[in-house]
Design a protein around this motif. Structure first.
Motif, PDB file in Angstrom:
ATOM      1  N   UNK A  11     -77.927  36.198  20.128  1.00 19.82           N
ATOM      2  CA  UNK A  11     -78.733  37.282  20.877  1.00 19.82           C
ATOM      3  C   UNK A  11     -77.845  38.512  21.319  1.00 19.82           C
ATOM      4  N   UNK A  12     -76.423  37.985  21.231  1.00 17.61           N
ATOM      5  CA  UNK A  12     -75.476  39.242  21.960  1.00 17.61           C
ATOM      6  C   UNK A  12     -75.293  38.839  23.306  1.00 17.61           C
ATOM      7  N   UNK A  13     -75.949  37.966  24.008  1.00 17.84           N
ATOM      8  CA  UNK A  13     -75.692  37.485  25.356  1.00 17.84           C
ATOM      9  C   UNK A  13     -74.660  36.433  25.398  1.00 17.84           C
ATOM     10  N   UNK A  14     -74.136  36.730  26.687  1.00 22.55           N
ATOM     11  CA  UNK A  14     -72.962  35.886  27.188  1.00 22.55           C
ATOM     12  C   UNK A  14     -73.208  34.766  27.859  1.00 22.55           C
ATOM     13  N   UNK A  15     -72.742  33.530  27.798  1.00 25.48           N
ATOM     14  CA  UNK A  15     -72.917  32.418  28.434  1.00 25.48           C
ATOM     15  C   UNK A  15     -71.530  31.809  28.785  1.00 25.48           C
ATOM     16  N   UNK A  16     -71.306  31.427  29.945  1.00 20.96           N
ATOM     17  CA  UNK A  16     -70.106  30.762  30.351  1.00 20.96           C
ATOM     18  C   UNK A  16     -70.288  29.209  30.054  1.00 20.96           C
ATOM     19  N   UNK A  17     -69.305  28.517  29.517  1.00 24.78           N
ATOM     20  CA  UNK A  17     -69.397  27.124  28.981  1.00 24.78           C
ATOM     21  C   UNK A  17     -68.104  26.504  29.209  1.00 24.78           C
ATOM     22  N   UNK A  18     -68.265  25.073  29.334  1.00 23.24           N
ATOM     23  CA  UNK A  18     -67.131  24.100  29.511  1.00 23.24           C
ATOM     24  C   UNK A  18     -66.185  24.659  28.317  1.00 23.24           C
ATOM     25  N   UNK A  19     -64.927  24.814  28.614  1.00 20.66           N
ATOM     26  CA  UNK A  19     -63.726  25.287  27.839  1.00 20.66           C
ATOM     27  C   UNK A  19     -63.800  24.280  26.693  1.00 20.66           C
ATOM     28  N   UNK A  20     -63.852  22.844  26.917  1.00 21.97           N
ATOM     29  CA  UNK A  20     -63.873  21.809  25.852  1.00 21.97           C
ATOM     30  C   UNK A  20     -64.758  21.759  24.681  1.00 21.97           C
ATOM     31  N   UNK A  21     -65.869  22.592  25.255  1.00 20.11           N
ATOM     32  CA  UNK A  21     -67.143  22.539  24.103  1.00 20.11           C
ATOM     33  C   UNK A  21     -66.561  23.193  22.745  1.00 20.11           C
ATOM     34  N   UNK A  22     -67.146  23.158  21.786  1.00 21.29           N
ATOM     35  CA  UNK A  22     -66.577  23.455  20.475  1.00 21.29           C
ATOM     36  C   UNK A  22     -67.511  24.379  19.846  1.00 21.29           C
ATOM     37  N   UNK A  23     -67.031  25.584  19.574  1.00 17.90           N
ATOM     38  CA  UNK A  23     -67.864  26.643  18.940  1.00 17.90           C
ATOM     39  C   UNK A  23     -67.012  27.484  17.611  1.00 17.90           C
ATOM     40  N   UNK A  24     -67.599  28.182  17.051  1.00 18.80           N
ATOM     41  CA  UNK A  24     -66.926  29.147  16.160  1.00 18.80           C
ATOM     42  C   UNK A  24     -66.398  30.264  17.240  1.00 18.80           C
ATOM     43  N   UNK A  25     -65.575  31.103  16.380  1.00 19.56           N
ATOM     44  CA  UNK A  25     -64.751  32.109  17.498  1.00 19.56           C
ATOM     45  C   UNK A  25     -64.327  33.366  16.957  1.00 19.56           C
ATOM     46  N   UNK A  26     -64.247  34.119  17.598  1.00 21.67           N
ATOM     47  CA  UNK A  26     -64.046  35.563  17.028  1.00 21.67           C
ATOM     48  C   UNK A  26     -62.623  35.954  17.550  1.00 21.67           C
ATOM     49  N   UNK A  27     -61.784  36.510  16.559  1.00 23.58           N
ATOM     50  CA  UNK A  27     -60.454  36.930  16.800  1.00 23.58           C
ATOM     51  C   UNK A  27     -60.398  38.393  16.456  1.00 23.58           C
ATOM     52  N   UNK A  28     -59.475  39.121  17.080  1.00 22.81           N
ATOM     53  CA  UNK A  28     -59.308  40.505  16.899  1.00 22.81           C
ATOM     54  C   UNK A  28     -57.768  40.401  16.278  1.00 22.81           C
ATOM     55  N   UNK A  29     -57.782  41.392  15.080  1.00 22.83           N
ATOM     56  CA  UNK A  29     -56.712  41.596  14.264  1.00 22.83           C
ATOM     57  C   UNK A  29     -55.850  42.732  14.814  1.00 22.83           C
ATOM     58  N   UNK A  30     -54.666  42.218  15.213  1.00 20.65           N
ATOM     59  CA  UNK A  30     -53.949  43.520  16.045  1.00 20.65           C
ATOM     60  C   UNK A  30     -53.229  44.468  14.934  1.00 20.65           C
ATOM     61  N   UNK A  31     -53.488  44.243  13.453  1.00 23.24           N
ATOM     62  CA  UNK A  31     -52.895  45.132  12.775  1.00 23.24           C
ATOM     63  C   UNK A  31     -54.091  46.520  12.353  1.00 23.24           C
ATOM     64  N   UNK A  32     -55.160  45.941  12.079  1.00 23.83           N
ATOM     65  CA  UNK A  32     -56.102  46.756  11.753  1.00 23.83           C
ATOM     66  C   UNK A  32     -57.102  46.953  12.976  1.00 23.83           C
ATOM     67  N   UNK A  33     -57.257  46.295  13.964  1.00 25.27           N
ATOM     68  CA  UNK A  33     -58.058  46.835  14.973  1.00 25.27           C
ATOM     69  C   UNK A  33     -59.327  46.047  15.009  1.00 25.27           C
ATOM     70  N   UNK A  34     -59.823  45.494  13.730  1.00 26.18           N
ATOM     71  CA  UNK A  34     -60.988  44.837  13.537  1.00 26.18           C
ATOM     72  C   UNK A  34     -61.075  43.298  14.022  1.00 26.18           C
ATOM     73  N   UNK A  35     -62.450  43.022  13.941  1.00 21.32           N
ATOM     74  CA  UNK A  35     -62.629  41.523  14.462  1.00 21.32           C
ATOM     75  C   UNK A  35     -62.915  40.625  13.345  1.00 21.32           C
TER      76      UNK A  35
END
Length: 344
Positions: A116-140
Motif C-alpha cells: 500500500x506504500x504505508x510504513x510499518x516498524x517491525x522486528x529487525x529479525x523478521x525476513x522481508x524482501x528489501x529495496x536497495x539504492x544504487x549509488x552509481x545511477x541513483x536508482x533503486x
C-alpha cells in the motif's frame, strides 16, 4: 577522595586548602511540575539543571521515585526517539517525510514498506524482501530475497550502495510501484519472521502470504540517555503499549518505566550534580627573620604556594585561603606562638 599533602617551611600561619576534587559528584533529582513534551522538558532541564534524569541502578531509581513525590508519572531521560537512515544520516524528530500506517510506528526498530506504500516498524529479525539504492545511477532496486533488516543492509552495502532512502512523496510512490510490479510470490512460505503483509494475523506469521513488503533504510537505534550516559540499568513495566513510544516516563505508583510518545505532555524529573569538597588546614613555618621580612604579605605567600601546587600537578581544583587568628593576624613568630593556644 583524592588528597594532596603539602609541606612548605615558610611562616608560622594556618593555610586552608580546599580540595574540590572527589571520586564522584553528588547527584540530586529535581521534580519540575510544568507540563511539557519530552523535547521541551529536556531543554528546560539543560537550561536550569544538568539534564533530564539519568538512572544508573536500583538505588538511583529509588531516589528518583522519592524526588517525584505525589506525581503519578514523570518524564526521565531515556529515549530512542531519533530515527535515522542506515547510511548514517540521523534525522530531527517530527521534521522529515514519513508515511506511517495507522497506529504506527510501534516499539519495533526497523521499517518496511507494504504494498500500500504505508510504513510499518517491525522486528529487525523478521525476513522481508528489501529495496536497495544504487549509488552509481541513483536508482533503486527490489531484491527478492528474504533477509533480516541487518542482513539486507549488508547485502545492499556489498552489491549496491545502501538500503533505500525516502525523503518525499514522489520517492515513496516510485518504490511502492516497484514493489508491486516486480513482486513475485514465494510458494515455500517463510521461516524465522513475518515476510508477508503486516496486517496478517499473528497466528499466520509463518505461513505463505502473497502480499508484498520490503525493508528500506529507516531504523531506530537502541535506547539511550539524554546526557549521553551508557548506563544499562532498566526498570521496564511488564506490559507496554504497542503504539509509538520513543520516550520514557517513570510510573511513581510502582517506580517502573513506561514507553510513551514523545509528544505527550507530563511533568518531569531533572538532575544536577554538586561537587563535594574537603577543607584541610596546613601549617606553614618560617625558619629565618629575613624570610619573614621578605614574605610578610599573606597574598605573596599564597602566590608562592599556588606555584608549588602547579609544579606538583595540582591546578584549579584546589583553592587556598588564610585562617586568621583571633586578633586578626595571619602570621605569628615562633616565640609568640609558644605563648598562645592558637592551632590549625
Amino acid at each position: 577522595m583524592k588528597t594532596h599533602g603539602l609541606v612548605v617551611l615558610l611562616l608560622s600561619g594556618c593555610l586552608l586548602v580546599c580540595d574540590l576534587r572527589s571520586a564522584g559528584a553528588l547527584r540530586r533529582y529535581h521534580r519540575v511540575d510544568e507540563i511539557m513534551n519530552w523535547p521541551d522538558a529536556r531543554r528546560h532541564c539543560r537550561e536550569k539543571f544538568a539534564d533530564l534524569a539519568t538512572i544508573e541502578d536500583g538505588a538511583r531509581n529509588t531516589e528518583a521515585e522519592r524526588a517525584g513525590g505525589s506525581r503519578t508519572k514523570l518524564w526521565i531521560g531515556l529515549h530512542n526517539s531519533t530515527w535515522g537512515w542506515s547510511s548514517g544520516v540521523h534525522l530531527k524528530p517530527y521534521t522529515f517525510y514519513t508515511n506511517w500506517a495507522s497506529e504506527q510506528p510501534s516499539f519495533w526498530k526497523c521499517v518496511m514498506m507494504a504494498g500500500s506504500g504505508l510504513w510499518y516498524s517491525r522486528d529487525c529479525d523478521d525476513k522481508h524482501y528489501f529495496l536497495c539504492n544504487n549509488g552509481l545511477t541513483g536508482s533503486d532496486v527490489l531484491v527478492q530475497t528474504l533477509l533480516s533488516w541487518t542482513d539486507a543492509r549488508a547485502h545492499c552495502q556489498r552489491h549496491h550502495k545502501d538500503l533505500s532512502v525516502i525523503t518525499k512523496e514522489e520517492e515513496n510512490q516510485q518504490l511502492q510501484l516497484k514493489l508491486n510490479s516486480n513482486h513475485t510470490t514465494n510458494p515455500h512460505g517463510v521461516t524465522g519472521g513475518t515476510a508477508g503483509h503486516p496486517d496478517q494475523n499473528q497466528d499466520d506469521r509463518y505461513q505463505y502470504n502473497p502480499k508484498p513488503s520490503a525493508w528500506f533504510g529507516l531504523f531506530r537505534p537502541e535506547w539511550k540517555w539524554s546526557d549521553g550516559s551508557t548506563a544499562p540499568y532498566r526498570r521496564w513495566k511488564a506490559v507496554q503499549a504497542q503504539r509509538a513510544a520513543g520516550c520514557v516516563t517513570m510510573d511513581l505508583t510502582s517506580a517502573e518505566w513506561i514507553q510513551r510518545p514523545c509528544i505527550n505532555k507530563y511533568a518531569f524529573l531533572c538532575y544536577s550534580e554538586v561537587n563535594v569538597s574537603m577543607v584541610r588546614a596546613v601549617k606553614l613555618r618560617l625558619s629565618s627573620s629575613a624570610a619573614l621580612t621578605q614574605w610578610a604579605e599573606p597574598e605573596s605567600v599564597l602566590q608562592q604556594v599556588r606555584q608549588k601546587l602547579v609544579e606538583r600537578g595540582v591546578r584549579e581544583d584546589v583553592k587556598l585561603s588564610w585562617r586568621r587568628q583571633l586578633d586578626g593576624r595571619v602570621f605569628n613568630r615562633e616565640q609568640e606562638e609558644e605563648q598562645q593556644s592558637a592551632s590549625c
